[in-house]
Design a protein around this motif. Structure first.
Motif, PDB file in Angstrom:
ATOM      1  N   VAL A 100     -17.722  16.061   2.086  1.00  0.00           N
ATOM      2  CA  VAL A 100     -16.804  15.281   2.910  1.00  0.00           C
ATOM      3  C   VAL A 100     -15.411  15.877   2.823  1.00  0.00           C
ATOM      4  CG1 VAL A 100     -18.073  13.101   2.718  1.00  0.00           C
ATOM      5  CG2 VAL A 100     -16.269  13.610   1.078  1.00  0.00           C
ATOM      6  N   PHE A 101     -14.666  15.695   3.901  1.00  0.00           N
ATOM      7  CA  PHE A 101     -13.247  16.006   3.879  1.00  0.00           C
ATOM      8  C   PHE A 101     -12.511  14.728   3.504  1.00  0.00           C
ATOM      9  CE2 PHE A 101     -13.972  19.528   7.135  1.00  0.00           C
ATOM     10  CZ  PHE A 101     -13.768  20.535   6.214  1.00  0.00           C
ATOM     11  N   LEU A 102     -11.473  14.877   2.696  1.00  0.00           N
ATOM     12  CA  LEU A 102     -10.618  13.762   2.301  1.00  0.00           C
ATOM     13  C   LEU A 102      -9.274  13.922   3.000  1.00  0.00           C
ATOM     14  CD1 LEU A 102      -9.766  11.322   0.544  1.00  0.00           C
ATOM     15  CD2 LEU A 102      -9.164  12.980  -1.253  1.00  0.00           C
ATOM     16  N   TYR A 103      -8.919  12.898   3.779  1.00  0.00           N
ATOM     17  CA  TYR A 103      -7.624  12.843   4.456  1.00  0.00           C
ATOM     18  C   TYR A 103      -6.819  11.713   3.840  1.00  0.00           C
ATOM     19  CZ  TYR A 103      -9.630  15.746   8.169  1.00  0.00           C
ATOM     20  OH  TYR A 103     -10.207  16.767   8.877  1.00  0.00           O
ATOM     21  N   SER A 104      -5.494  11.858   3.805  1.00  0.00           N
ATOM     22  CA  SER A 104      -4.662  10.767   3.306  1.00  0.00           C
ATOM     23  C   SER A 104      -3.404  10.628   4.162  1.00  0.00           C
ATOM     24  CB  SER A 104      -4.283  10.985   1.839  1.00  0.00           C
ATOM     25  OG  SER A 104      -3.333  12.007   1.717  1.00  0.00           O
ATOM     26  N   LEU A 105      -2.865   9.433   4.107  1.00  0.00           N
ATOM     27  CA  LEU A 105      -1.599   9.125   4.763  1.00  0.00           C
ATOM     28  C   LEU A 105      -0.764   8.335   3.765  1.00  0.00           C
ATOM     29  CD1 LEU A 105       0.123   9.155   7.395  1.00  0.00           C
ATOM     30  CD2 LEU A 105      -0.937   6.966   7.965  1.00  0.00           C
ATOM     31  N   LEU A 106       0.384   8.893   3.393  1.00  0.00           N
ATOM     32  CA  LEU A 106       1.289   8.217   2.473  1.00  0.00           C
ATOM     33  C   LEU A 106       2.247   7.332   3.255  1.00  0.00           C
ATOM     34  CD1 LEU A 106       2.268  11.224   0.164  1.00  0.00           C
ATOM     35  CD2 LEU A 106       0.443   9.531  -0.175  1.00  0.00           C
ATOM     36  N   ARG A 107       2.739   6.295   2.606  1.00  0.00           N
ATOM     37  CA  ARG A 107       3.701   5.398   3.238  1.00  0.00           C
ATOM     38  C   ARG A 107       4.886   6.191   3.797  1.00  0.00           C
ATOM     39  NH1 ARG A 107       5.193   0.107   3.375  1.00  0.00           N
ATOM     40  NH2 ARG A 107       3.504  -0.517   2.002  1.00  0.00           N
ATOM     41  N   GLU A 108       5.390   7.172   3.037  1.00  0.00           N
ATOM     42  CA  GLU A 108       6.553   7.950   3.497  1.00  0.00           C
ATOM     43  C   GLU A 108       6.220   8.760   4.749  1.00  0.00           C
ATOM     44  OE1 GLU A 108       6.452  11.681   0.398  1.00  0.00           O
ATOM     45  OE2 GLU A 108       6.753   9.670  -0.409  1.00  0.00           O
ATOM     46  N   ASP A 109       4.987   9.265   4.846  1.00  0.00           N
ATOM     47  CA  ASP A 109       4.567   9.982   6.062  1.00  0.00           C
ATOM     48  C   ASP A 109       4.528   9.026   7.248  1.00  0.00           C
ATOM     49  OD1 ASP A 109       4.156  12.240   4.450  1.00  0.00           O
ATOM     50  OD2 ASP A 109       2.013  11.790   4.211  1.00  0.00           O
ATOM     51  N   TRP A 110       3.944   7.844   7.009  1.00  0.00           N
ATOM     52  CA  TRP A 110       3.846   6.830   8.066  1.00  0.00           C
ATOM     53  C   TRP A 110       5.243   6.412   8.526  1.00  0.00           C
ATOM     54  CZ3 TRP A 110       5.562   1.731   8.041  1.00  0.00           C
ATOM     55  CH2 TRP A 110       5.141   0.952   9.114  1.00  0.00           C
ATOM     56  N   ILE A 134       0.861  -1.179   0.000  1.00  0.00           N
ATOM     57  CA  ILE A 134       0.000   0.000   0.000  1.00  0.00           C
ATOM     58  C   ILE A 134       0.901   1.233   0.000  1.00  0.00           C
ATOM     59  CG2 ILE A 134      -1.654   1.344   1.372  1.00  0.00           C
ATOM     60  CD1 ILE A 134      -3.093  -1.026   0.422  1.00  0.00           C
ATOM     61  N   HIS A 135       0.597   2.191  -0.852  1.00  0.00           N
ATOM     62  CA  HIS A 135       1.355   3.446  -0.876  1.00  0.00           C
ATOM     63  C   HIS A 135       0.609   4.564  -0.142  1.00  0.00           C
ATOM     64  CE1 HIS A 135       3.992   6.637  -2.185  1.00  0.00           C
ATOM     65  NE2 HIS A 135       2.932   7.310  -2.614  1.00  0.00           N
ATOM     66  N   ALA A 136      -0.749   4.532  -0.197  1.00  0.00           N
ATOM     67  CA  ALA A 136      -1.524   5.605   0.428  1.00  0.00           C
ATOM     68  C   ALA A 136      -2.841   5.071   0.949  1.00  0.00           C
ATOM     69  CB  ALA A 136      -1.788   6.720  -0.583  1.00  0.00           C
ATOM     70  N   LEU A 137      -3.248   5.617   2.089  1.00  0.00           N
ATOM     71  CA  LEU A 137      -4.549   5.317   2.685  1.00  0.00           C
ATOM     72  C   LEU A 137      -5.359   6.602   2.736  1.00  0.00           C
ATOM     73  CD1 LEU A 137      -3.413   3.033   5.633  1.00  0.00           C
ATOM     74  CD2 LEU A 137      -4.575   2.323   3.526  1.00  0.00           C
ATOM     75  N   GLU A 138      -6.661   6.469   2.570  1.00  0.00           N
ATOM     76  CA  GLU A 138      -7.546   7.626   2.616  1.00  0.00           C
ATOM     77  C   GLU A 138      -8.650   7.401   3.633  1.00  0.00           C
ATOM     78  OE1 GLU A 138      -9.078   7.980  -1.338  1.00  0.00           O
ATOM     79  OE2 GLU A 138      -7.161   8.668  -2.159  1.00  0.00           O
ATOM     80  N   ILE A 139      -9.093   8.488   4.229  1.00  0.00           N
ATOM     81  CA  ILE A 139     -10.278   8.510   5.091  1.00  0.00           C
ATOM     82  C   ILE A 139     -11.141   9.664   4.606  1.00  0.00           C
ATOM     83  CG2 ILE A 139     -11.162   8.971   7.411  1.00  0.00           C
ATOM     84  CD1 ILE A 139      -8.611   7.694   8.535  1.00  0.00           C
ATOM     85  N   ARG A 140     -12.414   9.377   4.379  1.00  0.00           N
ATOM     86  CA  ARG A 140     -13.378  10.412   4.014  1.00  0.00           C
ATOM     87  C   ARG A 140     -14.392  10.509   5.129  1.00  0.00           C
ATOM     88  NH1 ARG A 140     -13.785  10.370  -2.284  1.00  0.00           N
ATOM     89  NH2 ARG A 140     -11.867   9.261  -2.730  1.00  0.00           N
ATOM     90  N   CYS A 141     -14.665  11.725   5.565  1.00  0.00           N
ATOM     91  CA  CYS A 141     -15.675  11.898   6.617  1.00  0.00           C
ATOM     92  C   CYS A 141     -16.468  13.171   6.375  1.00  0.00           C
ATOM     93  CB  CYS A 141     -15.053  11.890   8.010  1.00  0.00           C
ATOM     94  SG  CYS A 141     -13.545  12.798   8.189  1.00  0.00           S
ATOM     95  N   ALA A 142     -17.741  13.101   6.744  1.00  0.00           N
ATOM     96  CA  ALA A 142     -18.618  14.250   6.549  1.00  0.00           C
ATOM     97  C   ALA A 142     -18.029  15.475   7.239  1.00  0.00           C
ATOM     98  CB  ALA A 142     -20.015  13.950   7.094  1.00  0.00           C
ATOM     99  N   VAL A 143     -18.183  16.627   6.606  1.00  0.00           N
ATOM    100  CA  VAL A 143     -17.657  17.878   7.147  1.00  0.00           C
ATOM    101  C   VAL A 143     -18.205  18.119   8.554  1.00  0.00           C
ATOM    102  CG1 VAL A 143     -17.660  20.390   6.814  1.00  0.00           C
ATOM    103  CG2 VAL A 143     -17.193  18.877   4.877  1.00  0.00           C
ATOM    104  N   ARG A 144     -19.441  17.698   8.812  1.00  0.00           N
ATOM    105  CA  ARG A 144     -20.036  17.879  10.145  1.00  0.00           C
ATOM    106  C   ARG A 144     -19.485  16.896  11.186  1.00  0.00           C
ATOM    107  NH1 ARG A 144     -24.957  16.360  11.204  1.00  0.00           N
ATOM    108  NH2 ARG A 144     -25.193  14.898   9.484  1.00  0.00           N
ATOM    109  N   ASN A 145     -18.826  15.825  10.738  1.00  0.00           N
ATOM    110  CA  ASN A 145     -18.406  14.766  11.655  1.00  0.00           C
ATOM    111  C   ASN A 145     -17.012  15.051  12.228  1.00  0.00           C
ATOM    112  OD1 ASN A 145     -17.877  12.408  13.025  1.00  0.00           O
ATOM    113  ND2 ASN A 145     -18.743  11.087  11.444  1.00  0.00           N
ATOM    114  N   GLU A 146     -16.991  15.936  13.206  1.00  0.00           N
ATOM    115  CA  GLU A 146     -15.717  16.368  13.789  1.00  0.00           C
ATOM    116  C   GLU A 146     -14.997  15.243  14.520  1.00  0.00           C
ATOM    117  OE1 GLU A 146     -16.302  19.973  16.020  1.00  0.00           O
ATOM    118  OE2 GLU A 146     -17.331  20.929  14.340  1.00  0.00           O
TER     119      GLU A 146
END
Length: 187
Positions: A168-178, A126-138
């Motif tokens: 939705v907000f899109l968040y990601s985590l790259l392998r290099e960040d991890w 895996i090179h990248a993981l994503e999380i999507r969450c509703a803008v209201r879902n703090e």
């Protein structure tokens, strides 16, 4: 399959047909809590619906397109963490999750996401993981941030909740960040 997490009382286990009764009861008793964010809640009306969900999840695992883990806290099932939309040619996948109302606010999902993220980056290409969450879902956003995911942007009307279409907000985590986060933590 069992995945350990940084929190000793939080364990991830692959959801199996033997978990269907417990999982249906958990979702059923948390309908009001979950309905705000998940349209599937109203389409899950029996244990057989949950059995079908688990069978579909196991089929996804066989096809290497995703899988669902139960989140156990103090030996009780309290939620689900899944990997889906696994795009092998792009080396990307998306994570999704939910917890029972009583399990929120204890760091359980943060620990679960950290555990699964560690497993995925250590064991799979895996090179990248994503999380999507509703803008209201703090609360969901805070899980992503605490796990080192970076806000990439906003997708307009990117999900459907009980409120209708929502951004939705899109968040990601790259392998290099991890890797950098783990190298820093181990120093």
């Amino acid at each position: 399959m069992q995945i350990l997490t940084p929190h000793t009382e939080v364990v991830l286990k692959l959801l199996l047909p033997t978990h269907s009764k417990e999982l249906f009861h958990l979702a059923d008793t948390n309908r009001t809590h979950l309905r705000e964010w998940f349209a599937w809640v109203d389409h899950t009306s029996s244990e057989s619906d949950t059995q079908q969900f688990i069978q579909n999840s196991l089929s996804k695992l066989c096809g290497m397109t995703g899988f669902n883990c139960g989140v156990w806290y103090q030996d009780r099932l309290v939620g689900v963490l899944e990997i889906h939309d696994w795009k092998h040619t792009l080396y990307r996948a998306e994570l999704g999750y939910w917890l029972s109302k009583e399990a929120t606010g204890k760091g359980i999902m943060t620990s679960a996401v950290q555990g699964l993220t560690n497993y995925l980056f250590q064991e799979l290409p895996i090179h990248a993981l994503e999380i999507r969450c509703a803008v209201r879902n703090e609360k969901s956003q805070q899980v992503a941030i605490r796990c080192g995911f970076v806000l990439e942007g906003k997708i307009r009307q990117g999900t459907v909740t009980s409120q209708g279409f929502e951004d939705v907000f899109l968040y990601s985590l790259l392998r290099e960040d991890w890797t950098r986060q783990h190298d820093t933590a181990n120093q």
